[in-house]
Scaffold this active site. Sequence first.
Site, PDB file in Angstrom:
ATOM      1  N   GLY A 262      -2.878 -66.075  21.477  1.00 44.62           N
ATOM      2  CA  GLY A 262      -3.473 -65.047  20.637  1.00 44.62           C
ATOM      3  C   GLY A 262      -3.100 -63.620  20.978  1.00 44.62           C
ATOM      4  O   GLY A 262      -3.523 -62.694  20.285  1.00 44.62           O
ATOM      5  N   GLU A 311      -1.419 -70.172  26.149  1.00 46.81           N
ATOM      6  CA  GLU A 311      -0.685 -70.760  25.017  1.00 46.81           C
ATOM      7  C   GLU A 311      -0.161 -69.674  24.083  1.00 46.81           C
ATOM      8  O   GLU A 311      -0.423 -69.699  22.884  1.00 46.81           O
ATOM      9  CB  GLU A 311      -1.620 -71.699  24.239  1.00 46.81           C
ATOM     10  CG  GLU A 311      -2.223 -72.804  25.072  1.00 46.81           C
ATOM     11  CD  GLU A 311      -3.385 -73.514  24.371  1.00 46.81           C
ATOM     12  OE1 GLU A 311      -3.674 -73.198  23.190  1.00 46.81           O
ATOM     13  OE2 GLU A 311      -4.015 -74.370  25.005  1.00 46.81           O
ATOM     14  N   PRO A 312       0.568 -68.703  24.599  1.00 41.84           N
ATOM     15  CA  PRO A 312       1.037 -67.634  23.720  1.00 41.84           C
ATOM     16  C   PRO A 312       2.196 -68.090  22.836  1.00 41.84           C
ATOM     17  O   PRO A 312       3.069 -68.829  23.295  1.00 41.84           O
ATOM     18  CB  PRO A 312       1.522 -66.568  24.711  1.00 41.84           C
ATOM     19  CG  PRO A 312       1.983 -67.361  25.886  1.00 41.84           C
ATOM     20  CD  PRO A 312       1.088 -68.567  25.968  1.00 41.84           C
ATOM     21  N   GLY A 313       2.167 -67.684  21.605  1.00 46.13           N
ATOM     22  CA  GLY A 313       3.303 -67.930  20.714  1.00 46.13           C
ATOM     23  C   GLY A 313       3.917 -66.589  20.363  1.00 46.13           C
ATOM     24  O   GLY A 313       4.959 -66.187  20.859  1.00 46.13           O
ATOM     25  N   ARG A 314       3.182 -65.856  19.527  1.00 43.27           N
ATOM     26  CA  ARG A 314       3.676 -64.587  18.994  1.00 43.27           C
ATOM     27  C   ARG A 314       4.090 -63.606  20.081  1.00 43.27           C
ATOM     28  O   ARG A 314       5.089 -62.905  19.932  1.00 43.27           O
ATOM     29  CB  ARG A 314       2.569 -63.966  18.137  1.00 43.27           C
ATOM     30  CG  ARG A 314       2.988 -62.762  17.348  1.00 43.27           C
ATOM     31  CD  ARG A 314       1.765 -62.075  16.728  1.00 43.27           C
ATOM     32  NE  ARG A 314       0.752 -62.962  16.243  1.00 43.27           N
ATOM     33  CZ  ARG A 314       0.593 -63.306  14.960  1.00 43.27           C
ATOM     34  NH1 ARG A 314       1.394 -62.817  14.048  1.00 43.27           N
ATOM     35  NH2 ARG A 314      -0.382 -64.128  14.606  1.00 43.27           N
ATOM     36  N   ARG A 350       4.726 -64.107   5.672  1.00 42.51           N
ATOM     37  CA  ARG A 350       3.601 -63.383   6.249  1.00 42.51           C
ATOM     38  C   ARG A 350       3.088 -62.212   5.380  1.00 42.51           C
ATOM     39  O   ARG A 350       1.877 -62.075   5.216  1.00 42.51           O
ATOM     40  CB  ARG A 350       3.925 -62.908   7.669  1.00 42.51           C
ATOM     41  CG  ARG A 350       4.301 -64.063   8.609  1.00 42.51           C
ATOM     42  CD  ARG A 350       4.326 -63.675  10.073  1.00 42.51           C
ATOM     43  NE  ARG A 350       2.988 -63.397  10.551  1.00 42.51           N
ATOM     44  CZ  ARG A 350       2.479 -62.209  10.747  1.00 42.51           C
ATOM     45  NH1 ARG A 350       3.228 -61.152  10.549  1.00 42.51           N
ATOM     46  NH2 ARG A 350       1.244 -62.058  11.138  1.00 42.51           N
ATOM     47  N   TYR A 354      -0.638 -63.075   4.371  1.00 40.96           N
ATOM     48  CA  TYR A 354      -1.665 -62.372   5.164  1.00 40.96           C
ATOM     49  C   TYR A 354      -1.660 -60.865   4.929  1.00 40.96           C
ATOM     50  O   TYR A 354      -2.238 -60.135   5.729  1.00 40.96           O
ATOM     51  CB  TYR A 354      -1.410 -62.566   6.667  1.00 40.96           C
ATOM     52  CG  TYR A 354      -1.148 -63.960   7.147  1.00 40.96           C
ATOM     53  CD1 TYR A 354      -2.167 -64.908   7.204  1.00 40.96           C
ATOM     54  CD2 TYR A 354       0.119 -64.333   7.599  1.00 40.96           C
ATOM     55  CE1 TYR A 354      -1.931 -66.181   7.690  1.00 40.96           C
ATOM     56  CE2 TYR A 354       0.361 -65.599   8.091  1.00 40.96           C
ATOM     57  CZ  TYR A 354      -0.668 -66.522   8.125  1.00 40.96           C
ATOM     58  OH  TYR A 354      -0.421 -67.770   8.621  1.00 40.96           O
ATOM     59  N   CYS A 380       9.849 -65.874  -8.359  1.00 41.77           N
ATOM     60  CA  CYS A 380       9.102 -65.537  -9.558  1.00 41.77           C
ATOM     61  C   CYS A 380       7.601 -65.529  -9.308  1.00 41.77           C
ATOM     62  O   CYS A 380       6.862 -66.387  -9.807  1.00 41.77           O
ATOM     63  CB  CYS A 380       9.459 -66.520 -10.666  1.00 41.77           C
ATOM     64  SG  CYS A 380      11.220 -66.487 -10.958  1.00 41.77           S
ATOM     65  N   TYR A 409       6.236 -67.141  13.507  1.00 43.11           N
ATOM     66  CA  TYR A 409       5.697 -67.519  12.201  1.00 43.11           C
ATOM     67  C   TYR A 409       6.598 -67.008  11.073  1.00 43.11           C
ATOM     68  O   TYR A 409       6.122 -66.605  10.011  1.00 43.11           O
ATOM     69  CB  TYR A 409       4.240 -67.041  12.050  1.00 43.11           C
ATOM     70  CG  TYR A 409       3.387 -67.485  13.214  1.00 43.11           C
ATOM     71  CD1 TYR A 409       3.056 -68.830  13.363  1.00 43.11           C
ATOM     72  CD2 TYR A 409       2.961 -66.592  14.198  1.00 43.11           C
ATOM     73  CE1 TYR A 409       2.309 -69.265  14.462  1.00 43.11           C
ATOM     74  CE2 TYR A 409       2.216 -67.022  15.292  1.00 43.11           C
ATOM     75  CZ  TYR A 409       1.898 -68.359  15.419  1.00 43.11           C
ATOM     76  OH  TYR A 409       1.166 -68.779  16.497  1.00 43.11           O
TER      77      TYR A 409
HETATM   78  N1  LLP Z   1      -3.095 -72.105  20.742  1.00 41.35           N
HETATM   79  C1  LLP Z   1      -3.744 -72.559  19.654  1.00 41.35           C
HETATM   80  C2  LLP Z   1      -4.721 -73.634  19.812  1.00 41.35           C
HETATM   81  C3  LLP Z   1      -3.461 -72.019  18.393  1.00 41.35           C
HETATM   82  O1  LLP Z   1      -4.102 -72.453  17.330  1.00 41.35           O
HETATM   83  C4  LLP Z   1      -2.499 -70.980  18.277  1.00 41.35           C
HETATM   84  C5  LLP Z   1      -2.160 -70.387  16.981  1.00 41.35           C
HETATM   85  C6  LLP Z   1      -1.854 -70.549  19.445  1.00 41.35           C
HETATM   86  C7  LLP Z   1      -2.180 -71.124  20.654  1.00 41.35           C
HETATM   87  C8  LLP Z   1      -0.813 -69.458  19.426  1.00 41.35           C
HETATM   88  O2  LLP Z   1      -1.306 -68.272  18.928  1.00 41.35           O
HETATM   89  P1  LLP Z   1      -0.447 -66.919  19.110  1.00 41.35           P
HETATM   90  O3  LLP Z   1      -0.315 -66.668  20.592  1.00 41.35           O
HETATM   91  O4  LLP Z   1       0.873 -67.112  18.485  1.00 41.35           O
HETATM   92  O5  LLP Z   1      -1.261 -65.886  18.418  1.00 41.35           O
HETATM   93  N2  LLP Z   1       0.699 -68.047  10.978  1.00 41.35           N
HETATM   94  C9  LLP Z   1      -0.141 -66.998  11.498  1.00 41.35           C
HETATM   95  C10 LLP Z   1      -0.626 -67.292  12.889  1.00 41.35           C
HETATM   96  C11 LLP Z   1      -1.349 -68.608  13.027  1.00 41.35           C
HETATM   97  C12 LLP Z   1      -1.771 -68.929  14.430  1.00 41.35           C
HETATM   98  C13 LLP Z   1      -2.311 -70.298  14.542  1.00 41.35           C
HETATM   99  N3  LLP Z   1      -2.675 -70.714  15.870  1.00 41.35           N
HETATM  100  C14 LLP Z   1       0.599 -65.669  11.416  1.00 41.35           C
HETATM  101  O6  LLP Z   1       1.712 -65.643  10.887  1.00 41.35           O
HETATM  102  O7  LLP Z   1       0.089 -64.630  11.810  1.00 41.35           O
END
Ligand code: LLP
Length: 456
Positions: A262, A311-314, A350, A354, A380, A409
């Site tokens: 997050g 659990e970082p993604g972004r 995105r 969003y 379209c 994403y």
């Molecule tokens: N762990 C869990 C359980 C999650 O559900 C998520 C994201 C993450 C980790 C990673 O979150 P991050 O670090 O990337 O914020 N599609 C959306 C974001 C959806 C996130 C869903 N869960 C966007 O484009 O902003």
Amino acid sequence: MPVGARAVPQPQAAVPFLWANPDPMHDFCYRGDKLYCEGLPVERLAKEFGTPLYVYSEHTLTEHFRRLDSSMASIEHTICFAVKSNSNLAVLKTLAALGGGFDIVSAGELQRVMAAGGEPGRCVFAGVGKSESEIELALRRGIYSFTAESEPELRRIDRIAGRLKKVAPVAVRVNPNVAAGGHRKITTGTYENKFGLAQEEIEGVYERAAKLRHLRLRGIQMHIGSQITEVAPFAKAVGKVLPLVKRLQQRHGLEFFSIGGGLGIVYDPALASGSPEWWKTAQAREILTPAKYAARLLPLLEPLRMRILMEPGRFISGNGGILVTRVQYLKRTGKKTFVIVDAAMNDLIRPAFYEAYHEIVPLRRRNGARISSDVVGPICESGDYFCRDRPLPSLGEGDYLALMSAGAYGSVMASNYNSRPLPAEVLVRGRRAAVVRRRQPTQETWRGEALAPWQS
Ligand code: LLP
């Protein structure tokens, strides 16, 4: 300057500045008037590989991983990269090579991680709807832990583990009921949504789960949302669940506590435009950095003496990629200037989904007046836009633009809507570039489809 246009800071020479500032965001910056990714002009990549094109910087991905990793060095921890944010094999390989684990949400993601050389034993498997076959695959491959989101799921995991004569490692996701995150579609940590179990119920759930013979209660997990740009909600949520975590650790001998992902990133225009002054602003001081994150969380987590998972993604992939697109047409209607580009909402959803902000910069920097513009794709739907009424330099047909901070994403949420093939993806290391996903041939967009027998 046309009506509606707003003066925005002119980009400066970015390379020396980026690495001189305390928190480099990424390796996409201007040298002279050209936007570079690491040591390569992005326009060269666009010409060679065509557009729309995702471009990833290996160094940016690596740096973000390392910065977070080193900020947490004082405790035993594992960074489990959220595969959902960017699942390209080359990206996963880069992070696996740094010792990262993975946060997966499907059998497909597990198989991808393995295809990229990642270890199942470093994967945590989250998601509210794991199917029987997904659980079975994860058990057979030996994942580190399931993140269970309900009691029926725990019972299902136990049953399948029993059938396979295995013991399933599990954590339960606790919902700390803390609202955080950038958009209602991405908040997850309140009782209003489907994720996890209420804090008050957790101990009972662990008591009942402890009686299931094929489960090993290995940890506990929480995740409050995405694109959270302050430390406070993380600290609040961790603080809230801490007493519970301690009790569960003592009673059930839990090994790990996952504090989820997050961590938000900066999508703000002033950053990528490279104004050195930006770093002196109040906004810059507010940025969520690994150092600030660790400074607030480590004092809470250190006394636990548990393995901490993140659990970082972004945070890792977001600023590590851009989407390059080319201007097709300029269209001026009564009130508006539309810049029609060759990327669309199917490539990067995105903004449409969003109302997300992505900075848009030309690959060749230009000075002069800015024109209030809408950058739109060919699909379209009127939702197919990347920005509205944004002051942009005057653009012409054939110009290239970069949609910044598109590494998370972005390509993972792309679709074939309007029978548009998926874009190509390129990974850059220094002066080298490699196609890490070829542009999808158009015929592949209908692969697997067939006529009904009565139609031929
Ligand atoms: N762990 C869990 C359980 C999650 O559900 C998520 C994201 C993450 C980790 C990673 O979150 P991050 O670090 O990337 O914020 N599609 C959306 C974001 C959806 C996130 C869903 N869960 C966007 O484009 O902003």
